[in-house]
Design an enzyme around this catalytic site. Structure first.
Site, short mmCIF file in Angstrom:
data_model
loop_
_atom_site.label_atom_id
_atom_site.label_comp_id
_atom_site.label_asym_id
_atom_site.label_seq_id
_atom_site.Cartn_x
_atom_site.Cartn_y
_atom_site.Cartn_z
N CYS A 127 0.84 -1.21 0.00
CA CYS A 127 0.00 0.00 0.00
C CYS A 127 0.87 1.26 0.00
CB CYS A 127 -0.92 0.01 1.22
SG CYS A 127 -2.06 -1.37 1.26
N ARG A 182 -7.85 -4.55 -3.16
CA ARG A 182 -7.43 -3.38 -3.95
C ARG A 182 -8.43 -3.19 -5.10
NH1 ARG A 182 -2.42 -2.65 -1.73
NH2 ARG A 182 -1.57 -4.60 -0.94
C1 BEZ Z 1 0.60 -4.57 1.87
O1 BEZ Z 1 1.80 -4.76 1.91
O2 BEZ Z 1 0.10 -3.54 1.47
C2 BEZ Z 1 -0.30 -5.69 2.32
C3 BEZ Z 1 0.08 -6.98 2.08
C4 BEZ Z 1 -0.74 -8.01 2.51
C5 BEZ Z 1 -1.93 -7.71 3.16
C6 BEZ Z 1 -2.31 -6.41 3.35
C7 BEZ Z 1 -1.50 -5.38 2.92
#
Ligand code: BEZ
Length: 235
Positions: free
Chosen positions: A51, A134
Site C-alpha cells: 500500500c 485493492r
Molecule cells: C501490503 O503490503 O500492502 C499488504 C500486504 C498483505 C496484506 C495487506 C496489505
C-alpha cells in the site's frame, strides 16, 4: 443477526452515494465531484508495504490525473488518525524507487465501520474478512461507474494502466470510437460497427479513405496523438 447482503455496483450503475470523513475533510460522494472523473480506490491497510508503494506512486502521478480532469479518492477500513500518521510517515521517512518527500494530497477516507467498503463490494471475505481488497472504480463526470478493476492483497496495481484506461475512456467518449487491445494515444481506434449491409459494403469497397477495414465488422481509423491530447488534456 443476519448479515445484510448488498449488491456490488456494476459498470453502468450510478456510483453509490455516501458521506465520509477524510484526511482532507468531509466529503459528499459523488456529488462533490460532479463534472469530474474520479478514481475511487481501496487499499487493505495503512502502514503496509505494498500500500505504501501504491500511495507514493499515485501521489506522484496526481498532477497527471488532475490534468485529465480526474480526482483521486482513497479508502481503507482504518481510522482517520492512523491515516494521518501513515501519510506523515510516508512524507517524512520513506524513500522508494527515486520517490521521496511524497505528500499525499488527495483524500483518504476513514471507513472503520466498513460501510462504504461494503457498499462498493470492496470487502471480499474469501480474500480477507477484515481488510478491503485493492478495488478501483472509475466514475465519470455524470457519476456513472465506467470501469472496475480488482487486485488481491498481495499485488500492487499498475498505475500506468489506470492512467491509460482513463485516457482511453475519455477518448472513446469524445470521438465515439472504441479502443483496441493495448491502445495508447496515437494508435488507431475502432470505428462503430456498420449498421447496415449498405454501410458494410461501402466500407469493404474502401469508400471512406480514412477508414481501414480488416473485415466489414472490424474497421479502424487514425486519430493522431496531438488531437487526442488536445481534446482530452486540453493541451
Ligand atoms: C501490503 O503490503 O500492502 C499488504 C500486504 C498483505 C496484506 C495487506 C496489505
Amino acid at each position: 443477526m443476519e448479515e445484510k447482503i448488498v449488491a456490488m455496483p456494476r459498470i453502468g450503475d450510478k456510483a453509490p452515494e455516501f458521506t465520509a470523513v477524510t484526511t482532507q475533510g468531509p466529503i459528499n460522494f459523488p456529488k462533490d465531484y460532479s463534472g469530474k472523473w474520479v478514481i475511487l480506490f481501496s487499499h487493505p491497510a495503512d502502514f503496509t508495504p505494498v500500500c505504501t508503494s501504491e500511495f507514493m506512486t499515485f501521489a506522484t502521478m496526481e498532477k497527471q490525473f488532475e490534468e485529465a480532469n480526474c480526482k483521486l479518492v482513497g479508502l481503507s477500513v482504518d481510522g482517520l488518525f492512523s491515516h494521518i500518521a501513515w501519510l506523515r510517515t510516508i512524507k517524512e521517512k520513506i524513500q522508494y524507487k527515486g520517490m521521496k518527500d511524497v505528500e499525499v494530497k488527495f483524500p483518504l477516507i476513514e471507513d472503520i465501520t466498513m460501510e462504504v467498503a461494503k457498499k462498493y463490494g470492496m470487502m471480499q471475505p474469501g480474500e480477507s474478512a477484515t481488510k478491503a481488497v485493492r478495488a478501483v472504480f472509475f466514475i465519470d463526470p455524470k457519476g456513472i461507474i465506467r470501469a472496475i478493476i480488482y487486485y488481491p492483497l498481495s499485488l500492487g496495481r499498475n498505475f500506468d494502466e489506470l492512467y491509460r484506461a482513463l485516457i482511453a475512456m475519455q477518448t472513446a467518449d469524445a470521438f465515439n470510437v472504441a479502443m483496441p487491445a493495448d491502445w495508447r494515444p496515437g494508435d488507431e481506434v475502432i470505428v462503430p460497427p456498420a449498421g447496415s449491409c449498405g454501410v458494410a459494403k461501402e466500407r469493404m469497397d474502401g469508400k471512406d479513405k480514412d477508414v481501414t477495414c480488416h473485415d466489414w465488422f472490424f474497421c479502424t481509423k487514425k486519430i493522431d496523438k496531438d488531437t487526442v491530447l488536445k481534446t482530452v488534456l486540453k493541451k
